[in-house]
Design a protein around this motif. Structure first.
Motif, PDB file in Angstrom:
ATOM      1  N   GLU A 179     -41.780  69.217  98.822  1.00  0.00           N
ATOM      2  CA  GLU A 179     -41.194  69.330 100.174  1.00  0.00           C
ATOM      3  C   GLU A 179     -40.815  67.939 100.377  1.00  0.00           C
ATOM      4  N   PRO A 180     -38.919  68.837 101.347  1.00  0.00           N
ATOM      5  CA  PRO A 180     -39.826  66.802 101.470  1.00  0.00           C
ATOM      6  C   PRO A 180     -40.423  66.168 102.568  1.00  0.00           C
ATOM      7  N   ASP A 181     -40.196  64.878 101.957  1.00  0.00           N
ATOM      8  CA  ASP A 181     -41.403  64.130 102.559  1.00  0.00           C
ATOM      9  C   ASP A 181     -42.635  63.400 102.830  1.00  0.00           C
ATOM     10  N   SER A 182     -42.939  64.442 100.930  1.00  0.00           N
ATOM     11  CA  SER A 182     -43.877  64.494 101.063  1.00  0.00           C
ATOM     12  C   SER A 182     -44.741  63.917  99.840  1.00  0.00           C
ATOM     13  N   SER A 190     -32.148  61.210 102.572  1.00  0.00           N
ATOM     14  CA  SER A 190     -31.714  60.437 103.158  1.00  0.00           C
ATOM     15  C   SER A 190     -31.245  61.255 105.012  1.00  0.00           C
ATOM     16  N   PRO A 191     -30.989  60.309 106.159  1.00  0.00           N
ATOM     17  CA  PRO A 191     -31.003  59.011 105.994  1.00  0.00           C
ATOM     18  C   PRO A 191     -32.764  59.035 106.218  1.00  0.00           C
ATOM     19  N   ASN A 192     -33.579  59.934 106.255  1.00  0.00           N
ATOM     20  CA  ASN A 192     -34.985  58.358 106.963  1.00  0.00           C
ATOM     21  C   ASN A 192     -35.660  58.280 105.383  1.00  0.00           C
ATOM     22  N   SER A 193     -35.068  57.904 104.436  1.00  0.00           N
ATOM     23  CA  SER A 193     -35.495  56.926 103.799  1.00  0.00           C
ATOM     24  C   SER A 193     -35.645  55.693 104.010  1.00  0.00           C
ATOM     25  N   PRO A 194     -35.929  54.317 102.867  1.00  0.00           N
ATOM     26  CA  PRO A 194     -36.278  53.086 102.674  1.00  0.00           C
ATOM     27  C   PRO A 194     -34.900  52.539 102.763  1.00  0.00           C
ATOM     28  N   THR A 195     -33.972  53.572 101.909  1.00  0.00           N
ATOM     29  CA  THR A 195     -32.524  52.671 102.020  1.00  0.00           C
ATOM     30  C   THR A 195     -31.929  53.609 102.176  1.00  0.00           C
ATOM     31  N   GLY A 196     -32.245  54.937 103.098  1.00  0.00           N
ATOM     32  CA  GLY A 196     -30.860  55.611 103.814  1.00  0.00           C
ATOM     33  C   GLY A 196     -30.085  56.698 103.029  1.00  0.00           C
ATOM     34  N   GLU A 197     -30.894  56.330 101.692  1.00  0.00           N
ATOM     35  CA  GLU A 197     -30.339  57.534 100.610  1.00  0.00           C
ATOM     36  C   GLU A 197     -31.643  58.774 100.382  1.00  0.00           C
TER      37      GLU A 197
END
Length: 390
Positions: free
Chosen positions: A50-53, A76-83
């Protein structure tokens, strides 16, 4: 009827990967960023998460039990790089990492440059230029310094004075500025080089091996065992072990070679073994000089002395203090492309005969030199010196 033409935005950014740790190691972290991250994960692990896990996964095409890994995925976009971004925590074995790298290359991924993850975070407003500058300062990296500020002030003062005196002595002034800029660049480049010097058999090679965590230098009770300069590099500094300076009947080329390294060192570490110090070394440049007393196996019983570090390569006591001191003393001022361009223009300026043209080029050089004052420019320059995978 109107036919609507749809515009599809092609993928403009490549997907990158970076191996964070030096191999072999217990666990290595592999970072991924870009549009092909999810596809890459599908090729590498048994089941998508799952995303963000975070999830414990099994690597495909790698035998049990070294096929276990911990996986993290952030779209994206909720990651350290925006990707799209992912991390794989895998066994730090070359056999494991090589299989993954071959998969990455087959999918068209590119190996990241230094600081490229941070640079993508900058591009996508996930990190501010100010934060990048603060992070870089913790790695001992900086662009702004009193020496650079002094150079910029010298340019401004010189240009103002030349304007008021109708360009009098402009060639002399340009030569002075060129010399100062060359000195700044040379000093900044060699500041992270540390040279171990001392008389024979004082423990330089043992200290070198202990800091390097591997046996590079031959250690022997016989004086003059180290005849050539031995080198090793760390993230923060380069360390050089030189021959002893009281050798007799030895080939002089070894000592001459050692002087070449001493002249290019930013820190001179004088190593002694609790014997009365006799002067034998004249430093021609403004290097930082520190005194290390080696072979000190009972540091806690030794008297406190200002500016002396007691060490033992046998018990490893004092080594953390030495390494931390080296890191502090070799904090680097980064030479930027603008400063190199400014120096190139100054050298060309010296060859121009027309006074007005010469002055115009000098003003252009001053403008280029001051471009680095922008916070965003500073942040982008610093990312080139961060770690791989940062």
């Amino acid at each position: 009827m109107f036919k609507i033409k749809q515009n599809y935005n092609p993928i403009t950014t490549s997907t990158i990967y970076a191996i964070v740790n030096n191999l072999p190691c217990a666990i290595t972290i592999i970072r991924l960023s870009g549009p092909l991250v999810l596809k890459t994960l599908n090729e590498c692990i048994d089941e998508l998460l799952e995303p963000d896990s975070w999830r414990t996964s099994t690597l495909t095409d790698i035998p049990n039990p070294i096929n276990k890994c911990t996986t993290r995925w952030q779209p994206s976009p909720n990651s350290p790089t925006g990707e799209d971004y992912a991390e794989l925590h895998v066994f730090g074995l070359r056999k494991v990492v090589n299989v993954l790298i071959n998969k990455f290359k087959g999918l068209g991924l590119k190996q990241a440059n230094r600081g490229e993850f941070t640079k993508r975070g900058l591009d996508n407003n996930k990190i501010s230029p100010k934060e990048v500058i603060e992070i870089a300062s913790h790695y001992g990296l900086k662009i702004k310094s009193s020496a650079i500020d002094n150079i910029k002030t010298a340019f401004k003062t010189t240009i103002t004075k030349l304007e008021s005196t109708n360009y009098q002595n402009i060639s002399v002034k340009i030569n002075q500025l060129t010399t100062r800029l060359i000195t700044l660049i040379k000093t900044s480049i060699k500041q992270n080089n540390i040279c171990l010097v001392g008389n024979t058999n004082v423990g330089k090679s043992s200290l070198f091996n202990a800091i390097s965590k591997r046996t590079r230098a031959i250690v022997d009770d016989v004086k003059g065992t180290t005849r050539d300069v031995l080198k090793t590099s760390f993230k923060d500094f380069n360390l050089w072990d030189t021959p002893g300076f009281d050798q007799t009947n030895k080939n002089s080329k070894f000592i001459t070679n050692a002087w070449t390294y001493i002249d290019n060192a930013g820190v001179i570490a004088m190593v002694n073994n609790n014997q009365p110090l006799k002067p034998f070394l004249r430093i021609k440049h403004k290097a930082v000089i520190v005194l290390i007393e080696s072979k000190s196996d009972l540091i806690h019983k030794l008297p406190n002395q200002n500016e002396v570090i007691w060490t033992s390569a046998y018990t490893m006591e004092g080594l953390p203090q030495v390494i931390n001191m080296f890191k502090q003393l070799t904090r680097k001022t980064i030479i930027t492309p603008s400063q190199i361009t400014a120096l190139t223009l100054l050298k060309k300026c010296k060859l121009i005969k027309n006074i007005n043209t010469k002055f115009d080029v000098l003003k252009t050089t001053n403008q280029i030199l001051n471009k680095d004052s922008d916070e965003t420019t500073t942040a982008y320059n610093l990312t080139n010196y961060l770690c791989y995978g940062k």
